[in-house]
Design an enzyme around this catalytic site. Structure first.
Site, PDB file in Angstrom:
ATOM      1  N   ASP A  95      52.008  20.534 -63.490  1.00 47.71           N
ATOM      2  CA  ASP A  95      51.910  19.916 -61.944  1.00 47.71           C
ATOM      3  C   ASP A  95      51.424  18.535 -61.894  1.00 47.71           C
ATOM      4  OD1 ASP A  95      52.325  22.570 -61.487  1.00 47.71           O
ATOM      5  OD2 ASP A  95      50.863  23.110 -60.507  1.00 47.71           O
ATOM      6  N   ASP A  96      51.722  17.954 -60.626  1.00 44.59           N
ATOM      7  CA  ASP A  96      51.151  16.914 -60.042  1.00 44.59           C
ATOM      8  C   ASP A  96      51.708  15.339 -60.645  1.00 44.59           C
ATOM      9  OD1 ASP A  96      49.366  18.657 -58.705  1.00 44.59           O
ATOM     10  OD2 ASP A  96      47.658  18.404 -60.227  1.00 44.59           O
ATOM     11  N   HIS A 146      56.256  20.191 -55.173  1.00 41.76           N
ATOM     12  CA  HIS A 146      54.844  20.354 -55.172  1.00 41.76           C
ATOM     13  C   HIS A 146      54.212  19.770 -53.957  1.00 41.76           C
ATOM     14  CE1 HIS A 146      51.221  21.923 -56.972  1.00 41.76           C
ATOM     15  NE2 HIS A 146      50.508  20.872 -57.094  1.00 41.76           N
ATOM     16  N   HIS A 150      50.289  16.874 -51.434  1.00 45.31           N
ATOM     17  CA  HIS A 150      49.437  17.858 -52.162  1.00 45.31           C
ATOM     18  C   HIS A 150      48.494  18.312 -51.038  1.00 45.31           C
ATOM     19  CE1 HIS A 150      46.988  19.498 -55.500  1.00 45.31           C
ATOM     20  NE2 HIS A 150      48.147  19.543 -56.075  1.00 45.31           N
ATOM     21  N   HIS A 247      49.113  20.467 -66.835  1.00 46.89           N
ATOM     22  CA  HIS A 247      49.067  19.226 -65.895  1.00 46.89           C
ATOM     23  C   HIS A 247      49.681  17.966 -66.912  1.00 46.89           C
ATOM     24  CE1 HIS A 247      46.360  22.053 -63.820  1.00 46.89           C
ATOM     25  NE2 HIS A 247      46.766  21.506 -62.906  1.00 46.89           N
TER      26      HIS A 247
END
Length: 726
Positions: A95-96, A146, A150, A247
């Site tokens: 993620d991210d 995603h 955010h 991540h």
């Protein structure tokens, strides 16, 4: 005739209403820079960012098959279902990202172990690092959304959710040329954590054609618990299939990379396969190719973001450069001006033998009817023997006649057709009787001691020219007060510094003195540039003469009283200075006395008079940016710190010149408004220089408000002290 007249009036009105190019081009540059900063703030989540996180809520509205089901949730078509992975299938999700430091390392480890994964990228990061997204797709990984910024979607409206999805897809299309049907909500967890606030969002996401992917195994690598702990938490129970949350962005991920390098071979020996989500489920690929307008829109977006990143990066570098230049200039000015004042004010200081010989004062005048009488009378009230030559450069307002009607002794008028200031000064030099020549403007008045103080440095035979202390006489208006600060601080404090460095760049046209022999050796005043005073000064240096500053040779000049007039004057100064620097550029490689000016003077002039003023507005641009997008407190403190340093330098300059400090009250406003005007003027000068444009002399309107000092006229100079006219 009436229709034709009306048409002409309309055309004239249209011309008047059209924005002049000198305003338009700098304005476009400023707008473009602000747009780039806004775009940067947008992709760095400084604009439209929402960092709220929802507290857990009740789950009674969430279907049991979702709460008790797998991590793949499908609500498309109004249905609610979920899927789990088969045994021995492990889907690694990150993620991210993408992150420029850690994502490549994650991809290298995956490639090393021949494993695939799913990267849930944010639009902000994908826009900034499109090459990494492209690499993900090229190496067989899947990419999911995603969101763009955010945010916690349970706080957002349907319109904001659509925007987050579409912008995320736009970035993905521009980076890798694909769309995706996979989505992971920010701050998501296991399926059994779905509640009454997040479930409606999941339903809406499904209605937009997306499959929501959460996880059922959390490595908790964001806590940085250690490599062993990350491996333990990422390992599924038994031999069940799992979607593992990790991540590749959001901070230091070296533990994640090391744990991944251990996890993959360990689980591989246990029979696990590391697939994309659709590979693990035996479903069609989540990616679809984009083409046509959608693809070009995505590429245009990514290109714009890259341009904003590069531009703002350059602006940050520019801000660092201007910071160094500002502090370096202030430091040099304070130290060297203090040394200069100490040197010239110490008891017994003399340039050499006292200079008492008569002086020729040249006053080039073009339509100076409102000022010329004050100018001439101030000269006749002086303490030093002089002759005055008023060179009338084709005036149409009776300037020459006004001087002649005064019938003052030792005042002559030389008439010529309009040929410009350099030609008028050269005509004056040819008609001057004495070896020392003072030059001044037709709108300037001298104090009684000005000429005497101005010529004393010629007691040193190495001195070829002397710069006087020009002051603003009409300082009572706001714009006059701003110029007053600029003259005292920016010009006269600079001249003290340059005097100590022996590289004075400009003898002000309002008050300067020269040796006739020095002028003749360099060919007199040149018409090559619009800054003939800077041009002649640089020529003096290159010829080996010293150019010094006489602080007590004060002259009071009439500064422009309108923005338009100020613009015209400073535009000519800026452009003329650029021309002079370019004309004398070979001084940089010359040896001998002229080499010092080339090695020190020219670089300092270019940095402090051209580069620094052009970059100075970056301080205010980043001030505005910081006030709007933060960090506000640090931004204000930094800006006030710069202003304080400027105030200290200005106060010191005012103290040296024995000026009243009350005018410094307008310094903060000067820094905000006046500096922007000077920036736009300098930017226009750059544009003119780069495009090869030509700038003509522009006559400033004068009001004659600067009065001559009250003093008795001097006795005539005896005829036997004069030189015959050559």
């Amino acid at each position: 005739m009436a229709p034709r007249t009306s048409r002409r009036r309309a055309e004239r009105g249209a011309r008047r209403r059209r924005l002049p190019m000198r305003y338009l081009l700098p304005s476009l540059v400023l707008v473009a820079l602000m747009a780039m900063l806004m775009l940067r703030g947008f992709v760095h989540s400084e604009i439209l960012a929402d960092h709220r996180i929802q507290e857990p809520a009740a789950t009674d509205r969430v279907p049991d098959e979702i709460l008790e089901g797998g991590p793949v949730i499908d609500t498309r078509g109004g249905k609610a279902g979920s899927l789990s992975l088969p045994d021995h299938r492990l889907v690694l999700t990150f993620d991210d990202g993408p992150d420029p430091e850690w994502t490549p390392k994650v991809l290298d480890v995956l490639k090393k172990h021949d494993a695939h994964a799913v990267f849930f990228v944010t639009g902000t990061m994908a826009s900034r690092y499109p090459d990494l997204v492209s690499r993900m797709v090229e190496e067989g990984h899947e990419v999911g959304l995603h969101t763009f910024n955010h945010p916690d979607l349970s706080f957002q409206s349907h319109r904001r959710i659509d925007w987050e999805l579409s912008q995320n897809q736009l970035a993905l299309a521009g980076a890798a040329g694909v769309r995706t049907s996979l989505f992971r909500p920010p701050y998501s967890s296991f399926a059994d954590a779905m509640d009454n606030k997040s479930w409606p969002v999941t339903q809406y996401i499904g209605s937009r054609g997306y499959i929501t992917v959460v996880n059922n195994t959390d490595s908790e690598d964001w806590k940085k618990p250690g490599v062993d702990e990350i491996v333990r938490r990422a390992t599924p129970q038994g031999r069940k299939g799992a979607i593992v949350l990790m991540h590749d962005s959001g901070g230091d991920r070296h533990q994640t990379v090391e744990a991944l390098d251990r996890l993959l071979p360990d689980l591989g020996r246990k029979g696990y396969e590391f697939d994309n989500l659709t590979e693990a489920l035996g479903a069609p690929s989540a990616h679809t190719k984009v083409s046509g307008l959608e693809l070009w829109k995505g590429k245009a977006w990514v290109y714009a973001v890259q341009a904003s990143e590069n531009t703002t990066g350059a602006l940050v570098v520019g801000l660092a450069v201007i910071g160094v230049l500002v502090f370096a200039r202030f430091g040099l000015m304070l130290i060297l001006s203090a040394l200069h004042a100490r040197r010239v004010r110490r008891r017994g200081f003399r340039w050499g033998r006292p200079v008492t010989e008569p002086v020729s004062v040249l006053v080039p005048a073009y339509n100076e009817a409102k000022c010329i009488e004050n100018t001439v009378r101030s000269l006749m009230a002086g303490e030093h023997p002089i002759e005055v030559l008023v060179i009338d450069d084709g005036s149409s307002d009776g300037t020459a006649r006004i001087v002649e009607n005064l019938r003052l002794p030792n005042v002559r008028v030389v008439r010529q057709l309009n040929a410009g200031k350099p030609a008028a000064l050269n005509r004056g030099i040819a008609n001057a009787r004495y070896d020392l020549i003072v030059m001044m403007d037709g709108d300037t008045v001298f104090e009684p001691a000005t000429v005497r103080e101005l010529v004393q440095p010629f007691g040193d035979p190495s001195v070829g020219a002397v710069a006087g202390n020009a002051k603003v006489g009409n300082r009572n208006s706001m714009i006059g007060a701003w110029q007053h600060i600029e003259y005292v601080m920016g010009f006269n404090l600079d001249r003290r510094m340059y005097d100590m460095l022996n590289c004075m760049p400009t003898i002000p046209g309002a008050v300067g003195a020269f040796r006739r022999s020095a002028l003749e050796r360099v060919g007199g005043m040149s018409e090559d540039t619009l800054a003939e005073d800077t041009d002649i000064t640089m020529a003096m240096h290159r010829d080996g003469w010293r150019v010094v500053y006489a602080e007590n040779a004060r002259a009071w000049t009439e500064a422009p009283e309108s923005v338009q007039q100020l613009w015209s004057q400073r535009y000519r100064w800026s452009y003329g200075t650029m021309q002079a620097i370019w004309k004398h550029r070979r001084a940089v490689i010359e040896r001998g006395p002229s080499g010092r000016f080339g090695r020190i003077g020219l670089p300092l002039v270019a940095l402090f008079m051209i580069v620094a003023p052009l970059l100075a507005p970056l301080i205010d641009v980043f001030l505005l940016y910081g006030l709007v997008f933060g960090p506000t407190q640090k931004t204000v403190v930094a800006w006030l710190g710069v202003l304080l340093i400027q105030a200290v330098c200005a106060a010191y300059a005012f103290r040296l010149d024995k000026e009243r400090m009350t005018h410094l009250l307008s310094l903060p406003l000067q820094q905000v408004l006046y500096r922007q005007l000077m920036y736009v003027v300098l930017l226009q000068s750059w544009i003119t220089a780069l495009t090869g444009g030509r700038l003509r002399w522009q006559k400033l309107r004068r009001t004659g408000v600067v009065e001559a000092p009250v003093a008795a006229p001097r006795e005539p100079v005896r005829g036997d002290e004069r030189r015959p006219v050559g």
